[in-house]
Write an enzyme that holds these catalytic residues in place. Structure first.
Site, PDB file in Angstrom:
ATOM      1  N   CYS A 148       4.266 -12.579  -5.775  1.00 41.75           N
ATOM      2  CA  CYS A 148       3.637 -13.016  -4.520  1.00 41.75           C
ATOM      3  C   CYS A 148       2.278 -13.679  -4.744  1.00 41.75           C
ATOM      4  O   CYS A 148       2.239 -14.824  -5.192  1.00 41.75           O
ATOM      5  CB  CYS A 148       3.572 -11.849  -3.551  1.00 41.75           C
ATOM      6  SG  CYS A 148       3.488 -12.377  -1.805  1.00 41.75           S
ATOM      7  N   LYS A 177       1.741  -6.750 -11.214  1.00 36.83           N
ATOM      8  CA  LYS A 177       1.025  -7.790 -10.451  1.00 36.83           C
ATOM      9  C   LYS A 177      -0.448  -7.839 -10.841  1.00 36.83           C
ATOM     10  O   LYS A 177      -1.157  -6.830 -10.755  1.00 36.83           O
ATOM     11  CB  LYS A 177       1.185  -7.496  -8.954  1.00 36.83           C
ATOM     12  CG  LYS A 177       0.663  -8.572  -8.018  1.00 36.83           C
ATOM     13  CD  LYS A 177       1.085  -8.222  -6.581  1.00 36.83           C
ATOM     14  CE  LYS A 177       0.720  -9.295  -5.584  1.00 36.83           C
ATOM     15  NZ  LYS A 177       1.342  -9.023  -4.252  1.00 36.83           N
ATOM     16  N   GLU A 189       9.924  -8.997  -3.673  1.00 35.58           N
ATOM     17  CA  GLU A 189       8.827  -8.048  -3.898  1.00 35.58           C
ATOM     18  C   GLU A 189       9.073  -6.746  -3.133  1.00 35.58           C
ATOM     19  O   GLU A 189       9.460  -6.769  -1.971  1.00 35.58           O
ATOM     20  CB  GLU A 189       7.521  -8.691  -3.404  1.00 35.58           C
ATOM     21  CG  GLU A 189       6.279  -7.849  -3.662  1.00 35.58           C
ATOM     22  CD  GLU A 189       5.007  -8.502  -3.117  1.00 35.58           C
ATOM     23  OE1 GLU A 189       5.120  -9.393  -2.251  1.00 35.58           O
ATOM     24  OE2 GLU A 189       3.908  -8.120  -3.562  1.00 35.58           O
TER      25      GLU A 189
END
Lengths: 288, 288
Positions: A154, A117, A44
């Site tokens: 994540c 994300k 990330e």
């Protein structure tokens, strides 16, 4: 025809500048390709430090557009080495609209797709809601030369909904570029349990969906965060096929036999038996 | 006011008849109550052998109604000992309509609620689709004197959707009465991985939903199945708080501090961040 895909994850520490991070990543990608990698996934926000430890407007200067210098450079590398590269960066989409994004570059250097994300965390030292507009592209796998990959980033890794949606849409390998670590004053008491929960959660996604899964995670100490590395690749049965240690830059590689997906899913036939007639509550925030 | 609940799971082998199984269960419940249990959960189909190793019409004779002799007997025990009892039985609901059901008896001996297994497996030696009509009560937690419990049964434990729905509807403890074991000719090669996947999947439900979780599982060898016991209780962080071994009848007990749920969920705030605007695909069988 059997389809075997060699997946390599890169875990790195911040190299001090976007250029240096790119240099390091390219070096690792070249090494991975030499060792036969088909798909290489970076961590990330790989082009710099983890920028969200404080709410600091200067950090927006780390963002860049897509395409932009980082993606242009990696596109050349992907085409030259014939590898798929998953490159997670801080995306500047428009003035005031920034995303935490993963760019999937196909093995010919073309843009295969992007993922923005969807689940944005906000916790002490992880102030992401200040920086990142939540993704608006949903959970769509991205087709590449070697496999259909489902990318989460994540915090997404804690949500079984995301993994399920990617698998139902045909993802064969789930990839979770990550920047997670221990906070200095929590590590002793909670560190082991946090790390174990992190692996458990993702291994369970591999099991319940019958997919391969890889999670490259940052290493190194930045401010009060000690990123815990231990990038790993899990089989569709949830077994850890390969993993990195807690502190060293390096590669984590495993061979993913994609034909196994059907075998595993007919032996653990969860997708056959879902009660979709009874799941509407999943679309609610809370069921009063 | 803190709410501490002592949860006890009973793992047993088939005692040869419904009466003998009930006798054994009552003995274990009495012992658990002596040791301070508030909630006692029995294993799946606890009144007899696991009946689904073949498609045999005679097995339907093992079923009984609700209320019926087993539930009447346990209701007396629950009221006398002031414990909540979760009693999973083979339910005869109507001619030709049989369910794999868990009855939750409150601590005053009254019927708190029932859960009918929603996800029905069908695999070699687990021919449940032949016997059990899929449940039609959905995923609804059941309020008892000591806690709001969310019950799933065995195969349900592999579906993150079920755990999420129960948690969103307020379940504080998830309970998964189980009858899972190794098939004789698979144990050596796959046994360890199967057992590990089983625990991983449920520990992940505890983590992603911030709930306590208990899974009582049968022991003993029946035909070609060796039930693997290892009943366990997990914390809302996914830690194993207590577990049984692979072969002995016995109790597994842990204290569940229900006030921890809010603490855990504000430190791992997954329920805060779900993207319910993007989950509609979960209601599909497959996303083409």
């Amino acid at each position: 025809m059997t389809r075997n895909v060699r997946l390599t994850l890169v875990q790195m520490r911040d190299a001090g500048s976007a250029n240096s991070c790119c240099d390091a990543a390219v070096k690792w990608i070249e090494r991975a390709a030499q060792e036969g990698a088909n798909i290489v996934c970076l961590q990330e926000l790989f082009t710099g430090p983890y920028p969200c430890q404080a709410e600091d407007h200067r950090m927006f200067d780390l963002a860049e557009s897509i395409p932009g210098p980082t993606i242009d450079r990696l596109a050349e590398v992907a085409g030259r080495l014939q590898v798929v590269i998953v490159a997670p960066i801080f995306e500047r989409r428009a003035p005031g609209v920034y995303h935490n994004t993963a760019v999937v570059i196909d093995a010919d250097g073309s843009l295969a797709g992007i993922y923005r994300k969807m689940h944005i965390p906000d916790d002490p030292l992880f102030y992401e809601k200040f920086y990142f507009t939540p993704g608006d592209l949903g959970f769509e796998p991205i087709a590449t030369r070697y496999a259909k990959v489902g990318v989460g980033i994540c915090w997404d890794q804690w949500f079984p909904e995301a993994a399920r949606l990617l698998a139902l849409a045909g993802a064969e390998i789930l990839l979770y570029p990550t920047a997670i670590g221990w906070i200095d004053d929590e590590k002793e008491e909670f560190g082991h349990g946090q790390h174990d929960a992190w692996m458990t959660s993702m291994r369970a996604h591999a099991i319940s969906n019958g997919v391969f899964l890889g999670a490259p995670n940052r290493v190194g100490i930045e401010g009060r965060l000690e990123f815990w590395g231990s990038s790993f690749i899990a089989s569709p049965r949830g077994e850890v096929m390969a993993s990195g240690n807690h502190c060293d830059d390096g590669l984590v590689t495993a061979d993913c036999a994609l034909d196994e997906l059907d075998l595993v899913r007919t032996h653990w036939p969860f997708l056959r038996d879902r009660r979709i007639d009874a799941y509407s509550g999943l679309l609610k925030r809370w069921i009063d």
